[in-house]
Design a protein around this motif. Structure first.
Motif, PDB file in Angstrom:
ATOM      1  N   LEU B  20       0.870  -1.180   0.000  1.00  0.00           N
ATOM      2  CA  LEU B  20       0.000   0.000   0.000  1.00  0.00           C
ATOM      3  C   LEU B  20       0.914   1.238   0.000  1.00  0.00           C
ATOM      4  O   LEU B  20       2.134   1.103   0.080  1.00  0.00           O
ATOM      5  CB  LEU B  20      -0.915  -0.031   1.227  1.00  0.00           C
ATOM      6  N   LEU B  25       0.860  -4.863   3.290  1.00  0.00           N
ATOM      7  CA  LEU B  25      -0.334  -5.554   3.768  1.00  0.00           C
ATOM      8  C   LEU B  25      -0.067  -7.047   3.724  1.00  0.00           C
ATOM      9  O   LEU B  25       0.375  -7.571   2.698  1.00  0.00           O
ATOM     10  CB  LEU B  25      -1.521  -5.213   2.851  1.00  0.00           C
ATOM     11  N   LEU B  36      -5.812  -9.434   8.765  1.00  0.00           N
ATOM     12  CA  LEU B  36      -4.778  -8.742   8.001  1.00  0.00           C
ATOM     13  C   LEU B  36      -3.885  -7.946   8.944  1.00  0.00           C
ATOM     14  O   LEU B  36      -4.316  -7.555  10.036  1.00  0.00           O
ATOM     15  CB  LEU B  36      -5.425  -7.815   6.969  1.00  0.00           C
ATOM     16  N   LEU B  38      -1.002  -4.590   8.808  1.00  0.00           N
ATOM     17  CA  LEU B  38      -0.374  -3.522   8.029  1.00  0.00           C
ATOM     18  C   LEU B  38       0.915  -3.102   8.729  1.00  0.00           C
ATOM     19  O   LEU B  38       0.898  -2.802   9.933  1.00  0.00           O
ATOM     20  CB  LEU B  38      -1.308  -2.310   7.913  1.00  0.00           C
ATOM     21  N   GLU B  62      -5.077   3.992   5.722  1.00  0.00           N
ATOM     22  CA  GLU B  62      -4.973   2.654   5.124  1.00  0.00           C
ATOM     23  C   GLU B  62      -5.679   1.619   6.003  1.00  0.00           C
ATOM     24  O   GLU B  62      -6.384   0.734   5.505  1.00  0.00           O
ATOM     25  CB  GLU B  62      -3.494   2.277   4.914  1.00  0.00           C
ATOM     26  N   GLU B  65      -9.473   2.017   5.458  1.00  0.00           N
ATOM     27  CA  GLU B  65      -9.966   1.530   4.160  1.00  0.00           C
ATOM     28  C   GLU B  65      -9.882   0.005   4.083  1.00  0.00           C
ATOM     29  O   GLU B  65     -10.788  -0.647   3.545  1.00  0.00           O
ATOM     30  CB  GLU B  65      -9.181   2.178   3.014  1.00  0.00           C
ATOM     31  N   VAL B  66      -8.814  -0.561   4.625  1.00  0.00           N
ATOM     32  CA  VAL B  66      -8.688  -2.022   4.641  1.00  0.00           C
ATOM     33  C   VAL B  66      -9.765  -2.631   5.546  1.00  0.00           C
ATOM     34  O   VAL B  66     -10.369  -3.657   5.206  1.00  0.00           O
ATOM     35  CB  VAL B  66      -7.266  -2.431   5.094  1.00  0.00           C
ATOM     36  N   LEU B 134      -8.558  -4.645  -3.534  1.00  0.00           N
ATOM     37  CA  LEU B 134      -7.777  -3.417  -3.337  1.00  0.00           C
ATOM     38  C   LEU B 134      -7.785  -2.553  -4.591  1.00  0.00           C
ATOM     39  O   LEU B 134      -7.624  -1.335  -4.526  1.00  0.00           O
ATOM     40  CB  LEU B 134      -6.326  -3.769  -2.976  1.00  0.00           C
ATOM     41  N   LEU B 139      -6.413   4.521  -1.627  1.00  0.00           N
ATOM     42  CA  LEU B 139      -5.563   4.234  -0.468  1.00  0.00           C
ATOM     43  C   LEU B 139      -4.583   5.351  -0.159  1.00  0.00           C
ATOM     44  O   LEU B 139      -4.046   5.420   0.943  1.00  0.00           O
ATOM     45  CB  LEU B 139      -4.830   2.908  -0.694  1.00  0.00           C
TER      46      LEU B 139
END
Lengths: 141, 141
Positions: B20, B25, B36, B38, B62, B65-66, B134, B139
């Protein structure tokens, strides 16, 4: 400054410290860990990403500044920051000072053993102490 | 895009999905939870508040949004977001899709039982699926 009804479990388990620009700051009533929670004054929201973008930025700013303050105060080894909300759906973010010799290390604090409530007088003096730390912090993004 | 050496436990326990704008990720190799992580491409940082202000904002963007994507994909009851770092000090943020019938609900996933690794082929197809989600997401803050 609008107010929002607080979940009754948040009220029962924690103690009000201050109104930050977006959030109510509360101290968890558990002497085992220096443990603060931030509750945005927004109703009907469970996920951070469901806040408006400006509120998301303000929330994380407040969480960061409170975390930095708590780490300096407690000389913690790590600050744990989390939005879980599996039990209490009202959006709230935990900021917990962790030490490598604390009761739950290196595991998470949530669901670990039973809370050990503060003595009422100690709770009030801790609130005063935290309030003094907040004075002069740049909490508005 | 600079790269940063990853902690060996992050490498062992998770699988790379995408780069990202700020973070790598990765998918945790545990079929019990859609999970997940990050990892900002910044070295020597353990606390979010020790990132530069612009990086903090980008990281939380990020993460948000994820999280929104993962909730939509999994129909989760709640997304758990956390920076703990008690075990792995390299800064990383967990984004975990939780359901009220999952193995650890309503407790936290960290330290709960033993991970159940993905079949290698399934891991690759899940990566492709996440990559497709994605695509087109905004992002960059």
């Amino acid at each position: 400054m609008s107010s929002v009804a607080l979940d009754e479990r948040l009220v029962r388990d924690s103690y009000p410290v201050a109104e930050l620009p977006l959030c109510q700051l509360r101290l968890m009533d558990d002497t085992r860990f220096p443990w603060l929670i931030l509750i945005p004054r927004r109703s009907g929201v469970s996920e951070v990403f469901d806040l408006e973008a400006a509120d998301q930025r303000q929330l994380w700013h407040e969480v960061g500044e409170v975390g930095r303050m708590l780490k300096a105060l407690t000389q913690a080894d790590k600050i744990n920051v989390a939005n879980l909300g599996n039990v209490v759906s009202q959006l709230h973010v935990h900021v917990v000072a962790r030490k490598s010799d604390d009761d739950a290390w290196p595991g998470p604090v949530w669901g670990h053993g039973a809370p050990q409530p503060y003595d009422r007088n100690d709770l009030a003096s801790r609130r005063d102490y935290l309030l003094a730390q907040l004075d002069g912090m740049k909490l508005q993004l």
